[in-house]
Design an enzyme around this catalytic site. Sequence first.
Site, PDB file in Angstrom:
ATOM      1  N   GLU A 258      52.956  57.805  55.699  1.00  0.00           N
ATOM      2  CA  GLU A 258      53.232  59.134  56.253  1.00  0.00           C
ATOM      3  C   GLU A 258      52.341  59.462  57.445  1.00  0.00           C
ATOM      4  OE1 GLU A 258      52.968  58.527  53.030  1.00  0.00           O
ATOM      5  OE2 GLU A 258      55.003  58.934  52.334  1.00  0.00           O
TER       6      GLU A 258
ATOM      7  N   HIS B  53      55.705  67.204  43.790  1.00  0.00           N
ATOM      8  CA  HIS B  53      57.017  67.053  44.421  1.00  0.00           C
ATOM      9  C   HIS B  53      57.769  68.383  44.476  1.00  0.00           C
ATOM     10  CE1 HIS B  53      56.319  62.793  43.519  1.00  0.00           C
ATOM     11  NE2 HIS B  53      57.345  62.478  44.280  1.00  0.00           N
TER      12      HIS B  53
HETATM   13  C1  LIG Z   1      52.998  59.509  49.625  1.00  0.00           C
HETATM   14  C2  LIG Z   1      54.326  59.270  49.066  1.00  0.00           C
HETATM   15  N1  LIG Z   1      55.314  58.828  49.858  1.00  0.00           N
HETATM   16  C3  LIG Z   1      56.543  58.611  49.361  1.00  0.00           C
HETATM   17  C4  LIG Z   1      56.801  58.845  48.045  1.00  0.00           C
HETATM   18  C5  LIG Z   1      58.201  58.653  47.499  1.00  0.00           C
HETATM   19  N2  LIG Z   1      58.243  57.434  46.725  1.00  0.00           N
HETATM   20  C6  LIG Z   1      57.980  57.432  45.410  1.00  0.00           C
HETATM   21  S1  LIG Z   1      57.922  55.915  44.775  1.00  0.00           S
HETATM   22  C7  LIG Z   1      58.290  55.220  46.266  1.00  0.00           C
HETATM   23  C8  LIG Z   1      58.380  53.746  46.377  1.00  0.00           C
HETATM   24  C9  LIG Z   1      57.103  53.124  45.992  1.00  0.00           C
HETATM   25  O1  LIG Z   1      57.210  51.761  46.110  1.00  0.00           O
HETATM   26  P1  LIG Z   1      56.173  50.790  45.455  1.00  0.00           P
HETATM   27  O2  LIG Z   1      54.793  51.187  45.828  1.00  0.00           O
HETATM   28  O3  LIG Z   1      56.592  49.417  45.791  1.00  0.00           O
HETATM   29  O4  LIG Z   1      56.322  51.069  43.894  1.00  0.00           O
HETATM   30  P2  LIG Z   1      57.620  50.806  42.972  1.00  0.00           P
HETATM   31  O5  LIG Z   1      58.419  52.058  43.017  1.00  0.00           O
HETATM   32  O6  LIG Z   1      58.350  49.650  43.502  1.00  0.00           O
HETATM   33  O7  LIG Z   1      57.068  50.576  41.608  1.00  0.00           O
HETATM   34  C10 LIG Z   1      58.446  56.182  47.237  1.00  0.00           C
HETATM   35  C11 LIG Z   1      58.780  55.935  48.642  1.00  0.00           C
HETATM   36  C12 LIG Z   1      55.741  59.322  47.245  1.00  0.00           C
HETATM   37  N3  LIG Z   1      55.929  59.599  45.951  1.00  0.00           N
HETATM   38  N4  LIG Z   1      54.528  59.507  47.763  1.00  0.00           N
END
Ligand SMILES: Cc1ncc(C[n+]2csc(CCOP(=O)(O)OP(=O)(O)O)c2C)c(N)n1
Lengths: 336, 338
Positions: B70, B139
């Site tokens: 971000e 959220h």
């Molecule tokens: C700072 C932030 N940016 C975006 C999100 C939205 N979001 C939640 S989980 C996710 C994907 C995370 O990917 P990863 O770290 O690979 O974990 P996974 O979901 O694959 O376990 C996103 C974009 C968030 N919760 N927090």
Amino acid sequence: MMRDTTENIPFAISQFSPAQLREALRKMHLIRLFEEGAEESYMRGLIHGTMHLSIGQEASAVATCMELTDADKITSTHRGHGHCIAKGADVGRMFAEFFGKETGYCHGRGGSMHIADVKTGNLGANGIVGGGLPIAVGAALTAKRLGRDDVTVCFFGDGANNEGAFHEALNMAAIWKLPVIFVCENNKYGMSTAAAYATAVPNIADRAVAYSMPGVTVDGNDFSAVAEALHEAIARARAGEGPSLVENLTYRWRGHSKSDRNRYRTKDEIEEWMTRDPIARFRAELIAHGVLGEAEADAVEVEAKDAVAAGIEFARQSPTPAVTEVTKFVHAEVAA
Amino acid sequence: MNAQVQIDAEVRELSYAEAIREAMAIALESDPAVVLMGEDIGTYGGAFQVTGDLIDRFGPERVMDTPISELGGAGVAVGAALTGLKPIFEFQFSDFAALAMEQIVNQAAKLRYMLGGEAEVPVVFRMPSGSGTGAAAQHSQSFEAWFGHVPGLKVVQPSTPAEAKGLLLAALADPDPVIVFEHKLLYKMKGPVPAGHYITPIGKAAVVRPGQHVTIVASAIMVHRALEAALRLAKEGIEAEVIDLRTVRPLDRETIIASVKKTGKLLCVYEGVKTLGVGAEISALVAESEAFDYLDAPIQRLGGAEAPIPYNPDLERAAVPQSPDIERVARQLAKGEV
Ligand SMILES: Cc1ncc(C[n+]2csc(CCOP(=O)(O)OP(=O)(O)O)c2C)c(N)n1
Ligand SMILES: [Mg+2]
């Protein structure tokens, strides 16, 4: 138990007692069944909001926590049910949290995305991707300053490795030689975004070089491979030699959350990964090496099933928090 | 309702999300400098399906998935805006803008000023905002007042599909950084939306229901809750005037002051935390204005609880103003019971 290197025995089989291995299998089943139970409860309207399931990633959670005690800490992620169970949480209180009940781990304030069990050293799931990374470094700093030998394991996803917090956290852990193990659960995607697209290096573990710490990539669906990598990293941390980065390659079978339409990956890919079921694989391994018989392995699964059913019942019967208590827990309660 | 709309434009029923997508499509079609940036806005179509199929229509060079970064992502958008592109940057949830405060508050908001007017940052930040989805404390926040506190930023909060489109097109036409708070509970709401390009001016509120007994100033989802309350109050003979704020910064002083001079009673309704919130500023501006002499009762505010948004659905509802709360306080005001 000493590691037997004379035969082709997996690390975990030689390292842990049959009782420990049986318990590990039980926890893996418990995670799967807990999440299936949560999914079903969501479908029936007992749970609201959303949730992120880790079905398919159970070996990573359980093997990572294998050598941790309650004094050791973990920081978890939005996909944190498995970590919570692996660290020793009670599924009844977890379901109660999901149902928004007062008996839940967060008294109904947090829900799935904030599930925590501070008493077993789980400092909490996190709604912010990468949010737990610096916090884990802080927990490791506490252990070092207070002269304790506990370690902190920081779970994070492949997506989180592109947050600034990841880079800042790893650097500080390294310069201060803190007892923290960064465990990346690389399930190939951050939501819909492929790690191969979003990350400039092929493996997340390659990032370790930039922060002068060991980095290894292992098959995250191979219980023993994960346990072995953590064994080394934990030993290094406890010996005061500083942090490590371990990358567990795995895959989530379900969508990212309840609203995922899986448009970014193929059905073939999902099905192919489902043939690499970490639970079936571990169970077969335990049976092949004579740790458990078929009947005993079945009994382990039944035990987990019963725990999940009892947990859901406990949650259903539990009271909800009073709506007048919205501001409770904002600050410490000061005695009048 | 929307004076800016050309009457001859074709009007269709679109959802709030579709209206925003339409605005982005118009911008992408008409200006090659426009690019969309954000997490999972491509193939996934955005966490709330706002960008939808735009990737298929405009390709990945114009609809760019960013890594989960971000601070960096917002900063790239600022740098691109500074040098000739017009980025529309989507935060997946407004809460994650907290990670990018540096680039929004220290850089985007101040660059024009710090450089003595020699530079401009025409960037738009889209932020899905608000509670009511069971997504808990990280959220569900409402950050309007946070960003509204920063000179150099403009902050808008559309409450209908037509406004969502018009305010986004206005934000794009604006030479300065604009934050658009889109309410998550409104994405599926349908309403009439004129076709083609039009602008809903930034800095102008709208009287969406005239009345003479009490003024209710609300924004985003609270406009709808206030209108519901007003409908019930009307059955009792209480006519509430409902103002859709639309823009948090700069505030439309004239519309608010004129209304309070007419009704003599003011209720501010906002979802953000009550203390130091948008309603505090509106109350103060009325108290400082010529409308003060027209007040027949103390100004009232309904805002979010002094707590993070809880997960439990009953607690979550209790944490922000609901229609019966608005009805109760507006009635008390109208009846002189405050
Ligand atoms: C700072 C932030 N940016 C975006 C999100 C939205 N979001 C939640 S989980 C996710 C994907 C995370 O990917 P990863 O770290 O690979 O974990 P996974 O979901 O694959 O376990 C996103 C974009 C968030 N919760 N927090
Ligand atoms: Mg991932």
